[in-house]
Scaffold this motif. Structure first.
Motif, PDB file in Angstrom:
ATOM      1  N   GLY A 152      12.214 -10.024  -7.204  1.00 13.53           N
ATOM      2  CA  GLY A 152      12.591  -9.332  -8.427  1.00 13.53           C
ATOM      3  C   GLY A 152      12.897  -7.882  -8.117  1.00 13.53           C
ATOM      4  N   ALA A 153      13.590  -7.251  -9.044  1.00 13.29           N
ATOM      5  CA  ALA A 153      13.917  -5.833  -8.865  1.00 13.29           C
ATOM      6  C   ALA A 153      13.813  -5.095 -10.192  1.00 13.29           C
ATOM      7  CB  ALA A 153      15.319  -5.689  -8.279  1.00 13.29           C
ATOM      8  N   GLY A 154      12.904  -5.589 -11.051  1.00 14.38           N
ATOM      9  CA  GLY A 154      12.731  -4.957 -12.351  1.00 14.38           C
ATOM     10  C   GLY A 154      11.589  -3.950 -12.333  1.00 14.38           C
ATOM     11  N   ASN A 155      11.035  -3.704 -13.523  1.00 15.10           N
ATOM     12  CA  ASN A 155       9.967  -2.702 -13.663  1.00 15.10           C
ATOM     13  C   ASN A 155       8.775  -3.019 -12.769  1.00 15.10           C
ATOM     14  OD1 ASN A 155      11.128  -1.222 -16.063  1.00 15.10           O
ATOM     15  ND2 ASN A 155      10.938  -3.267 -16.946  1.00 15.10           N
ATOM     16  N   ALA A 156       8.356  -4.293 -12.785  1.00 18.37           N
ATOM     17  CA  ALA A 156       7.168  -4.690 -12.011  1.00 18.37           C
ATOM     18  C   ALA A 156       7.422  -4.510 -10.516  1.00 18.37           C
ATOM     19  CB  ALA A 156       6.815  -6.144 -12.320  1.00 18.37           C
TER      20      ALA A 156
ATOM     21  N   GLU B 285      21.987  -6.882  -7.767  1.00 16.52           N
ATOM     22  CA  GLU B 285      20.768  -6.068  -7.709  1.00 16.52           C
ATOM     23  C   GLU B 285      20.450  -5.695  -6.261  1.00 16.52           C
ATOM     24  OE1 GLU B 285      17.755  -7.043 -11.416  1.00 16.52           O
ATOM     25  OE2 GLU B 285      17.397  -8.048  -9.520  1.00 16.52           O
TER      26      GLU B 285
ATOM     27  N   LEU C  41       8.486 -11.361 -11.830  1.00 13.48           N
ATOM     28  CA  LEU C  41       9.639 -11.923 -12.547  1.00 13.48           C
ATOM     29  C   LEU C  41       9.230 -12.429 -13.915  1.00 13.48           C
ATOM     30  CD1 LEU C  41      10.608 -14.424  -9.710  1.00 13.48           C
ATOM     31  CD2 LEU C  41      11.962 -12.416 -10.314  1.00 13.48           C
ATOM     32  N   PRO C  42      10.190 -12.516 -14.835  1.00 14.46           N
ATOM     33  CA  PRO C  42       9.879 -13.294 -16.034  1.00 14.46           C
ATOM     34  C   PRO C  42       9.649 -14.746 -15.627  1.00 14.46           C
ATOM     35  CG  PRO C  42      12.203 -12.631 -16.000  1.00 14.46           C
ATOM     36  CD  PRO C  42      11.544 -11.960 -14.841  1.00 14.46           C
TER      37      PRO C  42
ATOM     38  N   PRO D 203       3.163 -11.953 -14.332  1.00 12.48           N
ATOM     39  CA  PRO D 203       2.114 -12.879 -14.743  1.00 12.48           C
ATOM     40  C   PRO D 203       2.553 -14.329 -14.551  1.00 12.48           C
ATOM     41  CG  PRO D 203       3.326 -12.115 -16.654  1.00 12.48           C
ATOM     42  CD  PRO D 203       3.983 -11.495 -15.457  1.00 12.48           C
TER      43      PRO D 203
ATOM     44  N   ARG E 127       1.877 -17.188 -16.780  1.00 13.94           N
ATOM     45  CA  ARG E 127       2.119 -18.036 -17.964  1.00 13.94           C
ATOM     46  C   ARG E 127       1.556 -19.446 -17.715  1.00 13.94           C
ATOM     47  NH1 ARG E 127       2.551 -13.337 -20.224  1.00 13.94           N
ATOM     48  NH2 ARG E 127       4.588 -12.357 -20.136  1.00 13.94           N
TER      49      ARG E 127
ATOM     50  N   TRP F 114       0.233  -3.587 -15.302  1.00 16.99           N
ATOM     51  CA  TRP F 114       0.738  -2.275 -15.725  1.00 16.99           C
ATOM     52  C   TRP F 114       1.748  -2.381 -16.858  1.00 16.99           C
ATOM     53  CZ3 TRP F 114       1.658  -4.077 -10.620  1.00 16.99           C
ATOM     54  CH2 TRP F 114       0.645  -3.737  -9.719  1.00 16.99           C
ATOM     55  N   ALA F 115       1.780  -1.338 -17.683  1.00 16.65           N
ATOM     56  CA  ALA F 115       2.928  -1.118 -18.566  1.00 16.65           C
ATOM     57  C   ALA F 115       3.799  -0.140 -17.789  1.00 16.65           C
ATOM     58  CB  ALA F 115       2.464  -0.509 -19.882  1.00 16.65           C
ATOM     59  N   CYS F 116       4.974  -0.592 -17.380  1.00 17.48           N
ATOM     60  CA  CYS F 116       5.782   0.252 -16.486  1.00 17.48           C
ATOM     61  C   CYS F 116       7.251   0.195 -16.898  1.00 17.48           C
ATOM     62  CB  CYS F 116       5.591  -0.194 -15.040  1.00 17.48           C
ATOM     63  SG  CYS F 116       5.691  -1.971 -14.786  1.00 17.48           S
ATOM     64  N   ARG F 117       7.912   1.299 -16.738  1.00 11.81           N
ATOM     65  CA  ARG F 117       9.335   1.374 -17.102  1.00 11.81           C
ATOM     66  C   ARG F 117      10.092   2.130 -16.022  1.00 11.81           C
ATOM     67  NH1 ARG F 117       7.748  -1.828 -19.841  1.00 11.81           N
ATOM     68  NH2 ARG F 117       7.556  -1.992 -22.083  1.00 11.81           N
TER      69      ARG F 117
ATOM     70  N   ARG G  56      12.177 -12.660 -24.751  1.00 12.82           N
ATOM     71  CA  ARG G  56      11.117 -13.403 -24.048  1.00 12.82           C
ATOM     72  C   ARG G  56      10.036 -13.908 -24.988  1.00 12.82           C
ATOM     73  NH1 ARG G  56      10.669  -9.404 -18.766  1.00 12.82           N
ATOM     74  NH2 ARG G  56      12.888  -9.580 -18.336  1.00 12.82           N
TER      75      ARG G  56
ATOM     76  N   GLU H 272      10.469 -17.243 -23.337  1.00 16.09           N
ATOM     77  CA  GLU H 272       9.456 -17.448 -22.301  1.00 16.09           C
ATOM     78  C   GLU H 272       8.208 -18.090 -22.907  1.00 16.09           C
ATOM     79  OE1 GLU H 272       9.131 -14.552 -19.133  1.00 16.09           O
ATOM     80  OE2 GLU H 272       7.015 -14.316 -19.568  1.00 16.09           O
TER      81      GLU H 272
END
Ligand code: NAD
Length: 392
Positions: free
Chosen positions: A7-11, A35, A84-85, A110, A112, A138-141, A317, A321
């Motif tokens: 993944g390459a998102g916030n997480a 990406e 990832l989602p 996470p 799920r 984390w809450a991350c942006r 999501r 999701e």
């Protein structure tokens, strides 16, 4: 360790500098080719990635490799982190599977519902530890894509399930050290699957807020607050869904008394534990949502349809999701033990219509899109047996 972050998102932006700065050789894998190209570009000329934590900690480092090639990503991995989602887990695991060493750890942040069954279905011979976190810690942006992420908050403690379950305590300790935060081991993956509160809260509140939506867009100031605007009827629906999860838990415990599901909390108890210091009036489920400071100001997911006009974002999501990888999994467990779930069914039927999917047909989990879910039946699991309990 050789750690592959998918993944390459916030997480991923948080994990890459956090782990690389501790001296681990971090490979970034993203199947989305643009990406990978963009991240290599952002890091060209020796650039580093930075994670700035709200408490002042700063981690700065660069990955050793950014790749869209599954073999490069997997063949030397000691640990794979799926940042990832959950709807991307299956595709990514299938891409990595032919190349992954059999003893590599696989971690979902996470997880799920039903993550252990998915891993077993894709990697039947896999011997490495499989770990699933209840949530991202984390809450991350991302602030500057490819370079900087702001970590706005860190959970005090995060629950984690392991397969094999005997490895749970030790594996949780190692991962906790790696991530630098407390992880609490759960007795088994089934606990994680049933105790996934997002599966109740997200689709349940979407249903509550938008079931009677008349199609007229909201102005920016009219978009409902997701948590704190819920009404009594929505709280009753959430309560009914939570009761049904508890009924499924009780039925499984009757079938397998030795199975520890004691950590599958009711929704109200979970809220009181997760937000102990934030809830002003904890007396009821409704008041615990409406007076939770951590939820204040968060609006419902909407999409811009024209200038200053927003419609509910049904593809978000919260449905895409949490329905197939959450509620539908629980509904599948209910079927295994003959438990009835009318409130969960009502929300699934509404969500699948909004998503243009079909999971339930004529009251049975036989819809055309059932293979996109992680219902146990999809993995050939039809009873509460050892196979099902320890990862299929
Ligand atoms: P994100 O949207 O920023 O990143 C997702 C990444 O996943 C993308 O960059 C891409 O690399 C990959 N991806 C997405 N769809 C894909 C697909 N169909 N196929 C292949 N790869 C795909 O998400 P995030 O913020 O990093 O969150 C990761 C998970 O953590 C999600 O499940 C999210 O709900 C959860 N979460 C995030 C936060 C947060 O603060 N960011 C908080 C709690 C939970």
């Amino acid at each position: 360790m050789n750690i592959t972050i998918c993944g390459a998102g916030n997480a991923a932006h948080t994990l890459i500098p956090l782990l690389a700065s501790k001296g681990h050789a971090v490979t970034v894998y993203t199947a989305l080719a643009d990406e990978a190209v963009a991240l290599r570009e952002a890091l060209s000329g020796g650039g580093e990635m930075t994670a700035r934590f709200a408490d002042g900690r700063v981690f700065k480092a660069r990955p050793v490799r950014v790749t869209e090639d599954a073999r490069d990503a997997a063949s030397e991995a000691d640990m794979v982190l799926l940042a990832l989602p959950a709807f991307a887990h299956e595709a990514i695991l299938r891409e990595l599977a032919p190349h992954l060493p059999t003893n590599a750890w696989i971690v979902a942040l996470p997880a799920r519902g039903g993550f252990d069954w998915l891993v077993r279905a894709i990697l039947p011979e896999h011997e490495g530890v499989v770990l699933g976190l209840q949530t991202l810690p984390w809450a991350c942006r991302i602030q500057d894509w490819g370079r900087t992420v702001a970590v706005l908050g860190e959970k005090a403690v995060v629950d984690v399930a392991a397969r094999p379950s005997e490895a749970g305590a030790e594996a949780a300790r190692s991962l906790s050290e790696l991530l630098g935060l407390p992880l609490q081991p759960l007795p088994n993956f089934l606990t994680l699957t049933l105790a996934n509160t997002g599966q109740l809260i997200h689709p349940g509140i979407m249903y509550g807020l938008f079931r009677a939506w008349d199609g007229r867009p909201f102005g920016e100031d009219e978009v409902p607050l997701f948590y704190t605007d819920i009404d009594e009827e929505t709280a009753d629906i959430l309560q009914a869904m939570s009761n049904e999860v508890q009924a499924v838990r009780a039925a499984i415990e009757r079938a397998r008394p030795e199975l520890d599901l004691s950590r599958v909390a009711t929704l109200h108890d979970w809220l009181l534990r997760a937000y102990a210091d934030d809830i002003e009036d904890p007396s009821t489920l409704l008041s615990s949502f409406r007076t939770n400071r951590a939820y204040a100001g968060i609006r419902a997911p909407v999409e811009l349809v024209e200038e200053n006009a927003y419609a509910p974002w049904f593809a978000s999501r919260y449905l895409a999701e949490d329905a197939p990888l959450g509620l539908v999994v629980t509904r599948g467990l209910a079927d295994l033990v003959g438990a009835r779930t009318p409130a969960i069914d009502m929300v699934i039927l509404w969500a699948q219509e909004k998503l243009g999917k079909e999971y339930v047909r004529d009251g049975k989990l036989e819809g055309r899109d059932i293979r996109e879910t992680r219902a146990p039946q999809r993995f050939g699991i039809h009873g509460i047996d050892d196979e099902m309990i320890d990862g299929g």
